[in-house]
Scaffold this motif. Structure first.
Motif, PDB file in Angstrom:
ATOM      1  N   ARG A  42       5.083   4.136   4.748  1.00  9.50           N
ATOM      2  CA  ARG A  42       4.681   4.756   6.006  1.00  9.50           C
ATOM      3  C   ARG A  42       4.353   3.686   7.041  1.00  9.50           C
ATOM      4  NH1 ARG A  42       4.829   8.377   9.987  1.00  9.50           N
ATOM      5  NH2 ARG A  42       2.780   8.945  10.798  1.00  9.50           N
ATOM      6  N   GLN A  43       3.609   2.657   6.625  1.00  8.54           N
ATOM      7  CA  GLN A  43       3.283   1.578   7.540  1.00  8.54           C
ATOM      8  C   GLN A  43       4.542   0.868   8.016  1.00  8.54           C
ATOM      9  OE1 GLN A  43       0.176  -0.190   4.798  1.00  8.54           O
ATOM     10  NE2 GLN A  43      -0.634  -0.846   6.766  1.00  8.54           N
ATOM     11  N   LEU A  44       5.436   0.610   7.095  1.00  9.82           N
ATOM     12  CA  LEU A  44       6.658  -0.118   7.440  1.00  9.82           C
ATOM     13  C   LEU A  44       7.481   0.655   8.457  1.00  9.82           C
ATOM     14  CD1 LEU A  44       8.479  -2.566   6.823  1.00  9.82           C
ATOM     15  CD2 LEU A  44       9.545  -1.178   5.034  1.00  9.82           C
ATOM     16  N   LEU A  45       7.728   1.933   8.184  1.00  6.07           N
ATOM     17  CA  LEU A  45       8.517   2.748   9.112  1.00  6.07           C
ATOM     18  C   LEU A  45       7.841   2.868  10.473  1.00  6.07           C
ATOM     19  CD1 LEU A  45       9.790   5.651   6.826  1.00  6.07           C
ATOM     20  CD2 LEU A  45      11.212   4.065   8.112  1.00  6.07           C
ATOM     21  N   ALA A  46       6.547   3.163  10.460  1.00  7.10           N
ATOM     22  CA  ALA A  46       5.835   3.360  11.722  1.00  7.10           C
ATOM     23  C   ALA A  46       5.799   2.086  12.539  1.00  7.10           C
ATOM     24  CB  ALA A  46       4.416   3.856  11.443  1.00  7.10           C
ATOM     25  N   ALA A  47       5.571   0.947  11.891  1.00  4.55           N
ATOM     26  CA  ALA A  47       5.481  -0.315  12.618  1.00  4.55           C
ATOM     27  C   ALA A  47       6.818  -0.682  13.251  1.00  4.55           C
ATOM     28  CB  ALA A  47       5.017  -1.426  11.679  1.00  4.55           C
ATOM     29  N   VAL A  48       7.904  -0.521  12.516  1.00  6.50           N
ATOM     30  CA  VAL A  48       9.217  -0.864  13.043  1.00  6.50           C
ATOM     31  C   VAL A  48       9.608   0.068  14.180  1.00  6.50           C
ATOM     32  CG1 VAL A  48      11.670  -1.054  12.491  1.00  6.50           C
ATOM     33  CG2 VAL A  48       9.956  -1.915  10.887  1.00  6.50           C
ATOM     34  N   ARG A  49       9.328   1.366  13.994  1.00  5.88           N
ATOM     35  CA  ARG A  49       9.678   2.318  15.051  1.00  5.88           C
ATOM     36  C   ARG A  49       8.837   2.105  16.299  1.00  5.88           C
ATOM     37  NH1 ARG A  49      10.260   7.723  11.193  1.00  5.88           N
ATOM     38  NH2 ARG A  49      12.301   7.156  10.295  1.00  5.88           N
ATOM     39  N   ALA A  50       7.586   1.689  16.139  1.00  6.95           N
ATOM     40  CA  ALA A  50       6.742   1.416  17.302  1.00  6.95           C
ATOM     41  C   ALA A  50       7.189   0.157  18.037  1.00  6.95           C
ATOM     42  CB  ALA A  50       5.281   1.289  16.864  1.00  6.95           C
ATOM     43  N   ALA A  51       7.630  -0.862  17.276  1.00  9.69           N
ATOM     44  CA  ALA A  51       8.071  -2.104  17.907  1.00  9.69           C
ATOM     45  C   ALA A  51       9.411  -1.933  18.603  1.00  9.69           C
ATOM     46  CB  ALA A  51       8.164  -3.214  16.865  1.00  9.69           C
TER      47      ALA A  51
ATOM     48  N   LEU B 261      16.954  -7.179  11.506  1.00 10.18           N
ATOM     49  CA  LEU B 261      17.122  -7.321  12.942  1.00 10.18           C
ATOM     50  C   LEU B 261      18.593  -7.550  13.264  1.00 10.18           C
ATOM     51  CD1 LEU B 261      14.132  -9.716  13.785  1.00 10.18           C
ATOM     52  CD2 LEU B 261      14.137  -7.223  13.678  1.00 10.18           C
ATOM     53  N   SER B 262      19.043  -6.947  14.343  1.00 12.43           N
ATOM     54  CA  SER B 262      20.420  -7.150  14.784  1.00 12.43           C
ATOM     55  C   SER B 262      20.489  -8.341  15.730  1.00 12.43           C
ATOM     56  CB  SER B 262      20.937  -5.894  15.488  1.00 12.43           C
ATOM     57  OG  SER B 262      20.293  -5.739  16.749  1.00 12.43           O
ATOM     58  N   ALA B 263      21.704  -8.666  16.162  1.00 12.81           N
ATOM     59  CA  ALA B 263      21.883  -9.770  17.096  1.00 12.81           C
ATOM     60  C   ALA B 263      21.244  -9.467  18.449  1.00 12.81           C
ATOM     61  CB  ALA B 263      23.374 -10.063  17.272  1.00 12.81           C
ATOM     62  N   ALA B 264      20.976  -8.179  18.730  1.00 13.44           N
ATOM     63  CA  ALA B 264      20.368  -7.807  20.007  1.00 13.44           C
ATOM     64  C   ALA B 264      18.852  -7.918  20.000  1.00 13.44           C
ATOM     65  CB  ALA B 264      20.770  -6.373  20.357  1.00 13.44           C
ATOM     66  N   ALA B 265      18.266  -8.380  18.901  1.00 18.94           N
ATOM     67  CA  ALA B 265      16.804  -8.476  18.813  1.00 18.94           C
ATOM     68  C   ALA B 265      16.278  -9.446  19.870  1.00 18.94           C
ATOM     69  CB  ALA B 265      16.377  -8.931  17.431  1.00 18.94           C
ATOM     70  N   PRO B 266      15.189  -9.113  20.551  1.00 23.36           N
ATOM     71  CA  PRO B 266      14.628 -10.019  21.562  1.00 23.36           C
ATOM     72  C   PRO B 266      14.010 -11.248  20.920  1.00 23.36           C
ATOM     73  CG  PRO B 266      13.183  -8.142  21.228  1.00 23.36           C
ATOM     74  CD  PRO B 266      14.416  -7.861  20.421  1.00 23.36           C
ATOM     75  N   ALA B 267      13.754 -12.256  21.732  1.00 20.16           N
ATOM     76  CA  ALA B 267      13.185 -13.509  21.229  1.00 20.16           C
ATOM     77  C   ALA B 267      11.800 -13.309  20.642  1.00 20.16           C
ATOM     78  CB  ALA B 267      13.156 -14.543  22.350  1.00 20.16           C
ATOM     79  N   ASP B 268      11.059 -12.321  21.145  1.00 16.67           N
ATOM     80  CA  ASP B 268       9.695 -12.091  20.649  1.00 16.67           C
ATOM     81  C   ASP B 268       9.637 -10.951  19.635  1.00 16.67           C
ATOM     82  OD1 ASP B 268      10.296 -10.040  22.412  1.00 16.67           O
ATOM     83  OD2 ASP B 268       8.285  -9.979  23.293  1.00 16.67           O
ATOM     84  N   ALA B 269      10.742 -10.733  18.914  1.00 13.06           N
ATOM     85  CA  ALA B 269      10.786  -9.623  17.956  1.00 13.06           C
ATOM     86  C   ALA B 269       9.702  -9.752  16.896  1.00 13.06           C
ATOM     87  CB  ALA B 269      12.170  -9.557  17.303  1.00 13.06           C
ATOM     88  N   VAL B 270       9.517 -10.946  16.362  1.00 16.80           N
ATOM     89  CA  VAL B 270       8.505 -11.136  15.320  1.00 16.80           C
ATOM     90  C   VAL B 270       7.119 -10.863  15.872  1.00 16.80           C
ATOM     91  CG1 VAL B 270       7.479 -12.817  13.753  1.00 16.80           C
ATOM     92  CG2 VAL B 270       9.957 -12.757  14.062  1.00 16.80           C
ATOM     93  N   GLU B 271       6.853 -11.314  17.090  1.00 18.71           N
ATOM     94  CA  GLU B 271       5.542 -11.072  17.698  1.00 18.71           C
ATOM     95  C   GLU B 271       5.297  -9.581  17.891  1.00 18.71           C
ATOM     96  OE1 GLU B 271       7.665 -13.340  18.581  1.00 18.71           O
ATOM     97  OE2 GLU B 271       6.559 -15.209  18.240  1.00 18.71           O
ATOM     98  N   ARG B 272       6.322  -8.839  18.295  1.00 12.63           N
ATOM     99  CA  ARG B 272       6.158  -7.391  18.474  1.00 12.63           C
ATOM    100  C   ARG B 272       5.847  -6.705  17.141  1.00 12.63           C
ATOM    101  NH1 ARG B 272      10.878  -5.258  22.648  1.00 12.63           N
ATOM    102  NH2 ARG B 272      10.798  -6.994  24.130  1.00 12.63           N
ATOM    103  N   LEU B 273       6.555  -7.110  16.104  1.00 12.51           N
ATOM    104  CA  LEU B 273       6.322  -6.511  14.791  1.00 12.51           C
ATOM    105  C   LEU B 273       4.960  -6.913  14.230  1.00 12.51           C
ATOM    106  CD1 LEU B 273       9.906  -7.091  13.419  1.00 12.51           C
ATOM    107  CD2 LEU B 273       8.873  -4.850  13.780  1.00 12.51           C
ATOM    108  N   THR B 274       4.565  -8.159  14.458  1.00 16.84           N
ATOM    109  CA  THR B 274       3.254  -8.615  13.994  1.00 16.84           C
ATOM    110  C   THR B 274       2.144  -7.835  14.699  1.00 16.84           C
ATOM    111  OG1 THR B 274       4.141 -10.824  13.584  1.00 16.84           O
ATOM    112  CG2 THR B 274       1.756 -10.621  13.752  1.00 16.84           C
ATOM    113  N   ALA B 275       2.361  -7.532  15.979  1.00 19.18           N
ATOM    114  CA  ALA B 275       1.361  -6.764  16.712  1.00 19.18           C
ATOM    115  C   ALA B 275       1.194  -5.362  16.150  1.00 19.18           C
ATOM    116  CB  ALA B 275       1.753  -6.697  18.191  1.00 19.18           C
ATOM    117  N   GLU B 276       2.198  -4.884  15.419  1.00 15.73           N
ATOM    118  CA  GLU B 276       2.110  -3.551  14.806  1.00 15.73           C
ATOM    119  C   GLU B 276       1.536  -3.607  13.394  1.00 15.73           C
ATOM    120  OE1 GLU B 276       2.560  -0.876  16.431  1.00 15.73           O
ATOM    121  OE2 GLU B 276       3.317  -1.855  18.244  1.00 15.73           O
TER     122      GLU B 276
END
Length: 976
Positions: free
Chosen positions: A552-561, A807-822
């Protein structure tokens, strides 16, 4: 006599220089293979060391001290361990830890109280200061935030002991409490840094803790009551420690270390993956030692063939001179020396230069190919040079044996009789090709024994046989052109087919092109294979491995990011379980098409995703923070538990034993503070006797499916559930959200599993709905399923196994930061590019650089033989065509006969050679270990791309055409 031979060399210095260059190339080819292997060995080791994991660069000595019984090494551990692992080039860090309770508001796991040497240099202090004196503590940032702690606050910890009397392990306090002062709050900047060794401090999850240990000083632990103390010394390899030149010595030292540890103290445990790194280096080197000889052998044989041909061709051009010598009755040794001396001097001079040239050429190639780790001052490969030079001289002598034994009349004849039966050498080569190919097939591609030479024998045999069959066809075409009055093409064709040695020249050019073409097939197939392997092995352009977390955490965090579903997808690796487990991949199928790298030849990714998730499931939501259930029970002795989850985690809420009649039961799980959803309901019986009764559940939603021990029906007042449970067999009734298909749809590669065990209380039946050539990241024997369904079917509070974010090739440069924030924490960051980089540093990829070198050397050998042939033919062809011009041959046909002879020859030879290479690749290429060390079971390409093969053919043909055109222009200029 020597003066005469030297005069002959000088008179035909063009031929001598060309022959010397061919000998140079031949010996250089023999020297290049072992020289390249020396450099490849170093590059394989350097590449594996550069991409090694933390465990492969560290050495850890562990021991556990039981502080209650005093069993263990105690205070002598630091001395014992330090003495034991005093290997040069390692930096050592001492650590000790003990389990405690009192900080976390749970008894499911303890808090780790840790002393680690130099810890402050490897964390970021976000508040307060670093550790200084006895009683200081550093708290993790999330832990401090969760409990509202700040620098200067007190925390009280007690030694923890495990209590298993209730069935479920619980940790309780033991010993006197210890009050610590929060000196600071830290953040682990690089949790995967080598400094942390193999301790796993920052691995957290629902069952193991927060992943943020409490760090303290060396003085604090001895002043604290402890139940057990886990001690370790981590040896971290400094840059340059795993030097390429001392890997064998390091393996010996590690073996001695294991023996010394057993003799010193049985409680000491040594943990390291350095031997695994050394094994991988050895495996990469072994692959290189298989691949390089595969093309080195045909290259050396081709070099000998080129010397044999060109020397024989040059000697044929001097047959009139040899006839005069024989006619005058010269002694046999004078005749032998006059016949062979000119060629032997040129070959010997070229061989001597080739020894040095082969080494220097390899040095230059490896300096570019393996910068910083390639060939150094190692000249050991020169030990093969005398053997190569001797073989070159023997080939030169063998090429002139006929001229030394023929009668004068035979030497004066300018044409040779057409070839009859196949020469003995071709027959022997055919037998060797059949034997080598047969062994390769029977051993399923094992490149051992004569099977290692199968590509060489197959290529050369096919080149000779095809050349023997093709030249007569060219002769017939030339005859037809002559009958039709097309003098230019006719004369060009007759020159090709009726000149002495023309068949052998054509065979040599075909063989040279075949060797170069085979190299191109191998290189392009390997490049495509590594790209496919990297992309399918990763599954996505970038893959982040998540510290243990609930589904649940994994799905929610990825969908929120990534609310737009463009660049991130939650994934988890699971298993079917059972006697023959099949690996599986659970993914958020709504994002599969945007993120995953899909295997070639598979059905549409969108269609597969739709079939894996045919309908949406809407679980019951709880606004929070309280969870309430209105239950009417016809009997007592039943217990109700509810599994709930949110972005804050997952928990099992125990509503207690149900009373007979109607009652409301309440609880406030921590994960429901901001709302949660109900994943499942479970009813169990207490006592010893069987319990049968009816429940009416209100306020817990209406869409449920029930397990086999219950019977569910809907009524206006709520959910009606009939149960019949035997406590002695731990029977339960479990309700899961309705809407999850039954059986569960899966896409599969190989064979679809029948059921998934371990996911729920009962095996979950599955149905294979789509067949795939491979499942991304898992291979050709795996299955794919929807992660949302898996989360709803799963029971308990366990974390998702092998949780990942793709992550796909379209992932932003701050993708990890967005996911960490979740709320996600990452243990590893890899992907297609990282896997490709590792593959490019393994033995198979590095050894294929020799194939490019071999292709260049083979082409130079063919061009050199062509140039020498043109030089030898020039005199006789000029005489013939001048005579024909005097008889009335027009300038146009004469020009065609001169200009187009050799371009037609080399074009036909190169095209034929590339076709021979393709056949040879089809016969033997499948056995080459191109996919790397321990490749995954993936559908890798087995043939080169047509477009690449076309431009590769053009690249081979270009130098031949250049030499042929220049030779034709020179001949046309001479006849006027």
């Amino acid at each position: 006599m020597m003066t005469l031979v030297l005069a002959m060399v000088w008179h035909r210095r063009g031929q001598a220089v060309t022959l010397a260059l061919l000998a140079l190339l031949a010996v250089a080819a023999a020297v290049a293979a072992p020289a390249y292997l020396v450099a490849a060995d170093r590059a394989v080791a350097a590449g594996q060391i550069a991409t090694a994991s933390t465990g492969e660069l560290t050495l850890t000595v562990r021991a556990t001290q039981d502080n209650q019984t005093r069993e263990g090494p105690g205070d002598d551990f630091a001395d014992l361990g330090g003495t034991l692992i005093a290997l040069p080039g390692f930096t050592y860090y001492y650590s000790a830890e003990t389990p405690t309770v009192g900080l976390e508001k749970t008894d499911r796991y303890p808090s780790r109280l840790v002393f680690r040497q130099d810890v402050c240099a490897h964390v970021r202090i976000v508040a307060g200061r670093c550790l200084f004196g006895e009683g200081d503590a550093l708290l993790g940032e999330q832990t401090a935030k969760r409990y509202g702690l700040a620098p200067g606050d007190d925390v009280t910890l007690s030694a923890a002991t495990m209590d298993t009397s209730g069935g479920t392990p619980r940790f309780t306090a033991a010993g006197r409490p210890k009050t610590l002062i929060v000196a600071g709050v830290y953040r682990a900047v690089r949790p995967a840094e080598t400094y942390w060794g193999r301790q796993g401090y920052f691995v957290g999850g629902p069952e193991i803790g927060s992943g943020e240990p409490v760090f303290t000083t060396a003085m604090t632990l001895p002043a604290t009551d402890r139940t057990t103390t886990s001690m370790a010394i981590d040896g971290i390899a400094a840059p340059g420690t795993l030097d390429i030149g001392r890997l064998d010595a390091l393996r010996t030292e590690l073996n001695q270390l294991d023996r010394a540890a057993a003799d010193l103290d049985q409680t000491l445990q040594i943990e390291t993956d350095i031997p695994r790194l050394l094994d991988r280096i050895d495996e990469g080197r072994a692959a290189a030692r298989l691949l390089v000889p595969v093309l080195a052998v045909p290259l050396v044989l081709l070099a000998c063939f080129s010397i044999h041909l060109t020397v024989g061709y040059g000697t044929q051009g001097r047959q009139s001179e040899l006839a005069v010598v024989a006619l005058r009755g010269a002694r046999w040794w004078s005749r032998w020396w006059l016949a062979t001396g000119e060629s032997l001097i040129a070959v010997l001079a070229g061989a001597l230069l080739g020894c040095l040239a082969g080494q220097l050429l390899t040095n230059a190639v490896t300096a570019v190919r393996f910068p910083g780790v390639g060939q150094t001052a190692d000249w050991s490969s020169l030990r093969y040079a005398p053997v190569a030079a001797l073989i070159a001289l023997l080939a030169a002598v063998a090429a002139q044996r006929r001229q030394l034994t023929r009668q004068v009349a035979g030497l004066l004849r300018r044409t040779t009789a057409p070839a009859g039966r196949a020469p003995f050498g071709e027959a022997v080569l055919l037998v060797l090709a059949l034997l080598a190919g047969g062994q390769l097939f029977l051993t399923h591609g094992s490149l051992t024994g004569i099977g290692l030479f199968a590509p060489a024998f197959v290529l050369l045999t096919l080149a000779l046989l095809v050349s023997r069959a093709l030249l007569p066809l060219l002769g017939r075409a030339a005859a037809r052109a002559l009958h039709r009055g097309r003098l230019g093409p006719a004369l060009a064709g007759l020159q090709l087919t009726r000149r002495p040695g023309a068949a052998r020249l054509f065979a040599l050019l075909v063989a040279a092109a075949a060797v170069a073409g085979y190299a191109g097939c191998a290189v392009d197939t390997a490049v495509r294979g590594r790209d496919t392997q990297a992309r399918l092995s990763a599954g996505a352009e970038r893959v982040l491995t998540v510290e243990p977390v609930s589904g649940r955490q994994l799905l929610a965090a990825v969908r929120a990011a990534d609310p737009e579903r463009r660049w991130a997808m939650a994934a988890a690796q699971i298993s079917s379980g059972g006697e023959h487990p099949v690996p599986g991949l659970a993914v958020d199928t709504e994002r599969l098409a945007r993120v995953a790298i899909w295997p070639a030849g598979a059905p549409s990714v969108t269609a597969v995703a739709n079939r894996l998730r045919p309908e949406r499931v809407t679980p019951t939501e709880v606004a929070g923070p309280a969870l309430a259930a209105d239950v009417t029970s016809s009997v007592g002795r039943l217990r109700l538990t509810v599994t709930v989850s949110s972005v804050a985690g997952e928990a099992v809420a125990d509503l207690g034993e149900l009373r007979q009649g109607r009652s409301t039961y309440r609880t406030q799980p921590d994960v429901c503070r901001a709302g949660c959803r109900i994943n499942s309901l479970e009813i169990s019986a207490t006592g010893r006797d069987r319990v049968a009764g009816r429940l009416v559940l209100r306020g817990l939603g209406n869409q449920w499916l029930v397990s086999e021990r219950g019977k569910l029906s809907e009524a206006p007042e709520g959910i009606t559930l009939d149960v019949d449970l035997a406590p002695e067999y731990a029977e339960t009734v479990r309700l899961r959200p309705a809407g999850v298909p039954d059986p569960l749809p899966v896409a599969y590669a190989g064979e679809a599993p029948v059921a998934i065990t371990g996911l729920a209380d009962e095996p979950v039946p599955v149905a294979g709905v789509v067949a795939l050539p491979a499942v991304p990241s898992l291979g050709r024997d795996a299955f794919l399923v929807d992660l949302g369904y898996v989360g709803l079917l799963g029971s308990g509070t366990g974390s998702v196994p092998r949780a990942q974010v793709w992550l796909s090739a379209a992932a932003p440069a701050d993708a990890v930061e967005r996911l960490t924030a979740e709320g996600l924490t990452f243990a590893d960051d890899t992907g297609a590019a990282a896997i490709r980089a590792r593959l490019d540093r393994q033995g198979p990829a590095l050894s294929l650089g020799f194939y490019l070198l071999a292709a260049g050397l083979a082409t130079l050998l063919g061009v050199g033989a062509l140039v020498l042939t043109v030089t030898v033919d020039r005199g006789r062809r000029t005489e013939d065509l001048v005579a024909l011009r005097a008889q009335g041959l027009r300038r146009g046909p004469a020009g065609q006969a001169t200009f187009w002879t050799y371009p037609v020859l080399v074009t036909a030879a190169v095209v034929t050679g590339v076709l021979v290479a393709l056949v040879g690749w089809w016969v033997t290429g499948w056995a080459l270990p191109l996919a790397g060390v321990h490749p995954p079971d993936l559908p890798l390409p087995g043939s080169p791309r047509a477009g690449v093969l076309l431009w590769w053919t053009a690249a081979i043909l270009l130098p031949y055409l250049l030499a042929a055109v220049l030779g034709g222009r020179d001949l046309r200029r001479r006849i006027g």
